[in-house]
Design a protein around this motif. Structure first.
Motif, short mmCIF file in Angstrom:
data_model
loop_
_atom_site.label_atom_id
_atom_site.label_comp_id
_atom_site.label_asym_id
_atom_site.label_seq_id
_atom_site.Cartn_x
_atom_site.Cartn_y
_atom_site.Cartn_z
N SER A 199 -59.88 -33.78 98.73
CA SER A 199 -60.95 -33.70 99.58
C SER A 199 -61.33 -34.98 100.03
CB SER A 199 -62.19 -33.18 98.86
OG SER A 199 -62.94 -33.94 98.01
N LEU B 27 -65.24 -20.36 91.37
CA LEU B 27 -64.65 -22.02 91.57
C LEU B 27 -64.16 -22.13 92.77
CD1 LEU B 27 -65.37 -24.37 89.74
CD2 LEU B 27 -63.24 -24.01 88.78
N LEU B 28 -63.48 -21.13 93.34
CA LEU B 28 -62.89 -21.42 94.76
C LEU B 28 -63.84 -21.79 95.65
CD1 LEU B 28 -60.39 -18.46 95.59
CD2 LEU B 28 -59.91 -20.98 95.23
N ARG C 55 -58.01 -23.19 110.07
CA ARG C 55 -57.78 -24.74 110.01
C ARG C 55 -56.21 -24.82 110.71
NH1 ARG C 55 -59.62 -25.30 104.65
NH2 ARG C 55 -61.73 -25.92 104.54
N SER D 225 -54.91 -22.40 96.38
CA SER D 225 -56.03 -22.15 97.19
C SER D 225 -56.25 -23.25 98.44
CB SER D 225 -57.36 -21.69 96.44
OG SER D 225 -57.80 -23.28 96.03
N GLU E 180 -55.28 -26.14 101.36
CA GLU E 180 -54.38 -25.99 102.47
C GLU E 180 -53.04 -26.63 102.05
OE1 GLU E 180 -56.29 -27.94 105.75
OE2 GLU E 180 -54.63 -27.63 107.17
N MET F 76 -54.67 -14.74 99.47
CA MET F 76 -55.04 -15.57 100.37
C MET F 76 -54.06 -15.25 101.81
SD MET F 76 -56.13 -19.20 98.37
CE MET F 76 -54.96 -18.82 97.02
N VAL G 205 -57.83 -31.67 93.27
CA VAL G 205 -58.75 -30.96 94.49
C VAL G 205 -59.92 -31.91 94.99
CG1 VAL G 205 -60.23 -28.92 95.22
CG2 VAL G 205 -58.09 -28.67 93.80
N THR H 111 -66.42 -23.82 95.59
CA THR H 111 -66.51 -25.14 95.60
C THR H 111 -65.57 -26.03 95.67
OG1 THR H 111 -66.83 -24.91 93.21
CG2 THR H 111 -68.77 -25.17 94.39
N SER H 112 -64.17 -25.25 95.74
CA SER H 112 -62.96 -26.23 95.72
C SER H 112 -62.47 -26.36 97.15
CB SER H 112 -61.97 -25.54 94.94
OG SER H 112 -61.37 -24.39 95.90
N LEU I 257 -54.84 -21.21 90.02
CA LEU I 257 -55.14 -20.34 91.25
C LEU I 257 -55.84 -21.58 92.23
CD1 LEU I 257 -54.58 -17.68 92.36
CD2 LEU I 257 -56.94 -17.24 92.05
N LEU I 258 -56.35 -22.38 91.77
CA LEU I 258 -56.84 -23.74 92.74
C LEU I 258 -55.55 -24.38 93.49
CD1 LEU I 258 -59.19 -26.10 91.06
CD2 LEU I 258 -59.77 -24.52 93.16
N MET J 89 -64.87 -31.96 90.61
CA MET J 89 -64.14 -32.24 91.95
C MET J 89 -64.93 -33.43 92.40
SD MET J 89 -63.23 -28.60 93.53
CE MET J 89 -64.49 -27.79 92.83
N ARG K 54 -58.84 -36.15 102.85
CA ARG K 54 -59.11 -35.60 103.90
C ARG K 54 -60.12 -35.91 104.44
NH1 ARG K 54 -58.05 -30.78 101.34
NH2 ARG K 54 -55.64 -30.10 101.63
N LEU L 221 -61.71 -14.95 97.45
CA LEU L 221 -60.23 -15.27 97.58
C LEU L 221 -59.77 -15.09 99.14
CD1 LEU L 221 -57.57 -15.69 95.81
CD2 LEU L 221 -57.20 -13.27 95.88
N GLY M 236 -56.48 -12.42 91.14
CA GLY M 236 -57.78 -12.56 92.15
C GLY M 236 -59.09 -12.45 91.59
N GLU N 153 -62.71 -27.65 101.12
CA GLU N 153 -63.65 -28.57 101.77
C GLU N 153 -64.86 -28.36 102.42
OE1 GLU N 153 -60.86 -30.20 104.62
OE2 GLU N 153 -62.07 -31.98 105.08
N LEU O 170 -59.97 -22.19 85.10
CA LEU O 170 -58.90 -21.67 86.05
C LEU O 170 -57.45 -21.41 85.27
CD1 LEU O 170 -59.88 -24.23 88.54
CD2 LEU O 170 -60.20 -21.78 88.79
N VAL P 65 -61.09 -17.64 101.53
CA VAL P 65 -60.17 -18.92 101.69
C VAL P 65 -59.07 -18.52 102.17
CG1 VAL P 65 -58.73 -20.48 100.06
CG2 VAL P 65 -60.73 -19.83 99.13
#
Lengths: 344, 344
Positions: free
Chosen positions: A265, B287-288, B268, A291, A293, B232, A261, B290-291, A287-288, A232, A268, B258, B77, B293, A80, B261
């Motif tokens: 989780s 990887l997004l 949400r 990404s 919220e 995003m 991240v 799985t990142s 970038l995480l 994670m 939350r 991307l 991205g 929730e 990442l 997300v």
């Protein structure tokens, strides 16, 4: 290039100028050896034909491949940030008129053969190392063989000094500062989620010590837990142990964005609100971080400066200059709104 | 390598064997020209000294650099998937005894000079292209000059055929299948969030058409909206338009992870539950995926196969073989639990 897409050859230049190929080679690589009249005649042929000296011809003459080698890590968690780094590094290398050669190699001692072959075959002139681990075998091995390199990251040798020049980001200082700012925002129970011994990396220990020092300085006692894997899920599991406490932390400093991240989780999952009930911070500004919220508060690494410093150190490490420590910058987002004036 | 870390040179081998350097070069590059006695003597010297032919010496003789060039994209991205791709590609290239040379270049016509120089200076033998865009200038330009390359991605030429061999993932089929499976799970209002004209890429149009075909086949009418940027935030904004509808969609197919997300964050933000109130799917399995929730349902690209096919096509594209279309695999996660037996 000729219209047929063929590269103009040295032979063609020689024929055009009416001289030998060796003469053309001298004009390119050792012009001081060539008399002015011939020099002018050959240069004029070069321009007329649009000849571009073959990198291979020049490299034979100068014994330089013009390539710097960089080994791709196999670890998904790092990708990442490392792709941003790779881009900055490629640009920094190109600034010096060279190119980047990418390769793969097994971790640890097994990979050393790959490095050896690249040097022995004169495929590359030097290496940039990254994804450094504790007691990384590469640095000493390369230094012992007189191979030029610069390392992104410290190897934390138990004894003596790290061989070869390095660049790193001051994780200690960044984590100490995170604690300071969390305390200023009202937090008194600030925990740490790090990498466990199985995935222990010196960078992680450095950041942990910074968190520790920050807590100690402010008279705080915080709990540190360790994820059993660089993932994670592992971090979520570790965070669960923290949040099960009768007196759980109100803030959690995670050793990386990826682990942060995972912590988020778990926060939350328990119906708690990041940036309200529990504040969470990461490291990398990958970038995480944008990404999730609300966004993840994290530490941004000075990527361009890391890259240009590494390239500079390969060519010009001063005699006393072995390590360059750079500062990371805290970027506040929703998971820990450090920039808001808020009392808890 | 000698103990001092110096590469054994061709000159040293020649001296050891008592022959000329040209003879040693012939033994390595054109053994058929050398008599058996000399061949044996030189080979034995090579082994005794541990000589590894300099890549540059071989490349001058064979006019091959032994390097394949790959241009790093500047778009953040894409980096989420492309780093996995880069790793697979580097390995696939190394399988053929070559190495990857990484470089940067401006987008579009401006970048063509960089490609030209790399070929003219014989720094690389061929290119792998990716991050292809509609009417990408590189393919025709390179093909017209007889430069070898293979493309990850189609360029969707308005007329005629795409020049040069390509590999791509069938986005049309994947998105049609997503619609089919969402319908099977009970959804009747399935929308699409794609890239707007400013960032339009043929891959996006291909996926949109697959969604369209899937809906049409099942008698569904769905709404498509476009993010004004590859981000995003842009996707969240586009999703807002969908969710403001009096009859909002119950499922949203996004053109990439991307954008998915971004859609999820808007879902949400409105207090709706992904995978319950609104189902969301992406594309890439980066990887997004799985990142977030609960995880993002997405389409996984067959990375290793893409990479090895690209390398094969550079060397061996059959006369009639210009394009290879591979299948993406749907990976179901929390944002759209397609694998659960569920009626809405």
């Amino acid at each position: 290039m000729t219209e047929r897409g063929q590269a103009v050859t040295l032979r063609q230049v020689a024929a055009h100028a009416g001289v030998s190929r060796q003469t053309v080679s001298n004009v390119i690589n050792a012009p001081q050896r060539v008399d002015p009249v011939t020099l002018a005649k050959v240069r004029s042929a070069i321009e007329a034909l649009g000849y571009q000296p073959s990198r291979t011809a020049r490299s034979l003459a100068t014994r330089q491949a013009g390539l710097i080698g960089y080994c791709l890590a196999g670890l998904p968690g790092h990708s990442l940030y490392m792709d941003q780094f790779l881009h900055a590094l490629t640009e920094a290398v190109e600034e010096t008129g060279r190119h980047m050669l990418l390769f793969t190699a097994p971790d640890g001692d097994q990979g050393l053969t790959t490095y050896a072959n690249l040097i022995a075959q004169r495929t590359v002139d030097a290496f940039i190392l990254s994804d450094t681990v504790d007691e990384d075998p590469r640095h000493e091995w390369l230094a012992g063989r007189g191979v030029r390199f610069a390392s992104f990251g410290r190897t934390w040798p138990r004894q003596g000094e790290q061989p070869g020049p390095w660049v790193d980001v001051d994780g200690f200082a960044a984590c100490a500062e995170l604690v300071t700012r969390l305390h200023a925002a009202g937090h008194r129970r600030i925990a740490f989620v790090g990498w466990g011994k199985r995935v222990m990396m010196g960078a992680g220990a450095d950041r942990l010590r910074g968190w520790e020092a920050g807590c100690r300085r402010l008279g705080l006692s915080g709990r540190a837990v360790y994820s059993d894997s660089d993932s994670m899920d592992g971090a979520a599991h570790a965070a669960a142990a923290l949040l099960d406490d009768p007196e759980p932390p109100t803030a959690i400093v995670a050793v990386s964005d990826l682990l942060a991240v995972g912590v988020l989780s778990e926060v939350r999952r328990r119906g708690l609100r990041p940036g309200h009930d529990v504040w969470v911070t990461g490291f990398d500004d990958s970038l995480l971080a944008t990404s999730v919220e609300g966004g993840l508060t994290t530490v941004r690494q000075p990527t361009a400066e890391i890259a240009s410093t590494l390239v500079r150190l390969i060519d010009n490490a001063g005699p006393a200059e072995t390590g360059v420590l750079l500062t990371g910058r805290i970027v506040a987002r929703g998971s820990a709104p450090l920039d808001q004036l808020q009392q808890r």
